[in-house]
Design an enzyme around this catalytic site. Structure first.
Site, PDB file in Angstrom:
ATOM      1  N   CYS A   7       0.870  -1.179   0.000  1.00 25.95           N
ATOM      2  CA  CYS A   7       0.000   0.000   0.000  1.00 25.95           C
ATOM      3  C   CYS A   7       0.906   1.227   0.000  1.00 25.95           C
ATOM      4  O   CYS A   7       2.084   1.116  -0.327  1.00 25.95           O
ATOM      5  CB  CYS A   7      -0.982  -0.012   1.182  1.00 25.95           C
ATOM      6  SG  CYS A   7      -0.246   0.192   2.805  1.00 25.95           S
ATOM      7  N   ARG A  13      -3.361  -0.705   5.507  1.00 23.84           N
ATOM      8  CA  ARG A  13      -3.911  -1.811   4.718  1.00 23.84           C
ATOM      9  C   ARG A  13      -2.965  -2.985   4.534  1.00 23.84           C
ATOM     10  O   ARG A  13      -3.340  -4.138   4.777  1.00 23.84           O
ATOM     11  CB  ARG A  13      -4.363  -1.305   3.342  1.00 23.84           C
ATOM     12  CG  ARG A  13      -5.509  -0.332   3.412  1.00 23.84           C
ATOM     13  CD  ARG A  13      -5.765   0.320   2.080  1.00 23.84           C
ATOM     14  NE  ARG A  13      -4.651   1.225   1.761  1.00 23.84           N
ATOM     15  CZ  ARG A  13      -4.541   1.905   0.635  1.00 23.84           C
ATOM     16  NH1 ARG A  13      -5.447   1.777  -0.297  1.00 23.84           N
ATOM     17  NH2 ARG A  13      -3.523   2.717   0.442  1.00 23.84           N
ATOM     18  N   ASP A 117      -8.483   3.088   1.687  1.00 27.50           N
ATOM     19  CA  ASP A 117      -7.490   3.470   2.687  1.00 27.50           C
ATOM     20  C   ASP A 117      -8.202   4.056   3.908  1.00 27.50           C
ATOM     21  O   ASP A 117      -8.855   5.092   3.802  1.00 27.50           O
ATOM     22  CB  ASP A 117      -6.523   4.498   2.094  1.00 27.50           C
ATOM     23  CG  ASP A 117      -5.326   4.782   2.978  1.00 27.50           C
ATOM     24  OD1 ASP A 117      -5.295   4.304   4.133  1.00 27.50           O
ATOM     25  OD2 ASP A 117      -4.413   5.488   2.511  1.00 27.50           O
TER      26      ASP A 117
END
Length: 150
Positions: A7, A13, A117
């Site tokens: 990410c 994440r 996100d």
């Protein structure tokens, strides 16, 4: 087999995906790792990510330092799965020799949409991202099992 989840900052994440995958995966010889494309030096897993992982898996990732993505790290992994299609496109264009093993998680499991996100959101937003990752990673494990039986 090494799977790398990627990410942006490796604080939300991808580190959640690493923890979830490694706790769920029942396929011998497969292990997940994670990294970020734009890590801030000395950053650690976000408090909400650590909290949600702890409440669901009883695994403590609160002290985990973010890992900067490097070409070497990509080279040492068999499969690189990003949280967004933008990030997979960017990595493929910058790491052309590894492009054949870089996908967005959604692309790889043939599902629409990116993993949202949760950065800066409430713990409930992180819980939603966790549940989304859990669903997608169940699909990933099923696909990996099917691919191994071919």
């Amino acid at each position: 087999m090494k799977i790398l989840f990627v990410c942006t900052g490796n604080t939300c994440r991808s580190c959640m995906a690493e923890a979830i995958f490694n706790s769920m995966c029942n396929i011998k010889g497969i292990e997940a790792f994670s990294a970020g494309a734009s890590v801030i030096a000395e950053s650690r897993t976000s408090l909400n990510s650590a909290s949600v992982v702890k409440e669901n898996l009883n695994v403590d990732i609160s002290g985990r330092k973010a890992v900067q993505l490097t070409p070497f790290l990509v080279d040492t992994c068999d499969l690189v799965l990003t949280m967004t299609s933008y990030l997979s496109d960017m990595l493929r264009s910058h790491m052309e020799k590894s492009a054949n093993k870089i996908y967005s998680l959604s692309e790889y499991i043939e599902l629409e949409g990116d993993v949202t996100d949760p950065y800066g959101g409430s713990v409930e937003v992180y819980r939603q991202t966790y549940r989304d990752l859990e669903k997608r990673l169940e699909m990933l494990i099923k696909k990996l099992n099917e691919d191994r039986s071919i």
